[in-house]
Design an enzyme around this catalytic site. Structure first.
Site: not given
Length: 245
Positions: A33-35, A38
């Site tokens: 989920p870490s931007p 990603r």
């Protein structure tokens, strides 16, 4: 040239580049989920690059394990190890991956003036837009702190600056999509998932749809869209929990 001959030729070429040694894939330490993580996964898909993926659950403190700290004393993700070259900071990793594995310089142009703009936009995202996003939303998401309207005003200011940057432009830095657009896309799509009001920012809305369309063939929804929604839901749940108290 037949497909078999082409594959053999490319394999031999890779062996020559590696001094006759079989090259192992880069290792990416990440959390889906870490931007910043990603953005790396999206670029890898665009480059046709496979990682050896190792999840590091920062919510459980796995980044503080001695072997990880020995590799990265800042103990942050994403961290990449490409045959002994250890990098962290996602935007540095993006630039390296294009240089090392890109088939052209399109995503990170070598033209010095265009690259200067790409670098400036990368730094704008790192030091201003993404930083102000995390300053406003993350304390509430992770420790239940009340929202700070002063920080929201600073975030709105940064979004306004980006909207002005995009005036008269199709993309953030060049005449085409670059890694500057990629990292900014992840940031702005996260704002969208947090229900930040983007209607006043016409240029951002147009750019956002253009970028989403560009990366849609590269598993955009799986790698970024769904994960942005997941984080948005986490934020909403924390807000609902606070309202119920």
């Amino acid at each position: 040239m037949s497909d078999t001959k082409r594959i053999v030729t490319e394999f031999v070429y890779c062996l020559l580049l590696s001094g006759g040694k079989r090259m192992s894939p880069p290792v990416l330490y990440y959390l889906p989920p870490s931007p910043p993580c990603r953005s790396i996964l999206l670029l890898a898909k665009m480059l046709g690059l496979d990682f050896e993926l190792k999840i590091v659950n920062i919510l459980e403190g796995e980044q503080l394990k001695p072997d990880f700290v020995a590799m990265n004393p800042q103990h942050c993700i994403p961290t990449m190890n490409d045959e002994g070259l250890v990098l962290w900071e996602s935007r540095a990793i993006l630039a390296y991956l294009v240089a090392a594995y890109g088939k052209s310089d399109e995503l990170y142009p070598t033209d010095i003036r265009v690259r200067a703009l790409v670098d400036q936009r990368l730094q704008f995202d790192l030091g201003t837009l993404y930083m102000r996003l995390t300053d406003y939303y993350f304390p509430t998401m992770f420790i239940g702190a009340p929202l700070d309207e002063g920080k929201r005003a600073k975030l709105s200011e940064a979004v306004g600056w980006f909207n002005t940057i995009l005036e008269g432009r199709q993309f953030a830095a060049a005449e085409h999509f670059t890694i500057a657009d990629l990292t900014l896309l992840v940031t702005v799509s996260q704002l969208e998932a947090f229900n930040f009001e983007l209607r006043p920012y016409k240029h951002i809305r147009q750019w956002l749809e253009r970028c989403k369309e560009h990366v849609a063939p590269y598993d955009y929804e799986e790698l970024n869209g769904s994960k942005a929604t997941l984080m948005g839901d986490m934020f909403k749940a924390k807000m609902n929990q606070a309202a119920a108290q």
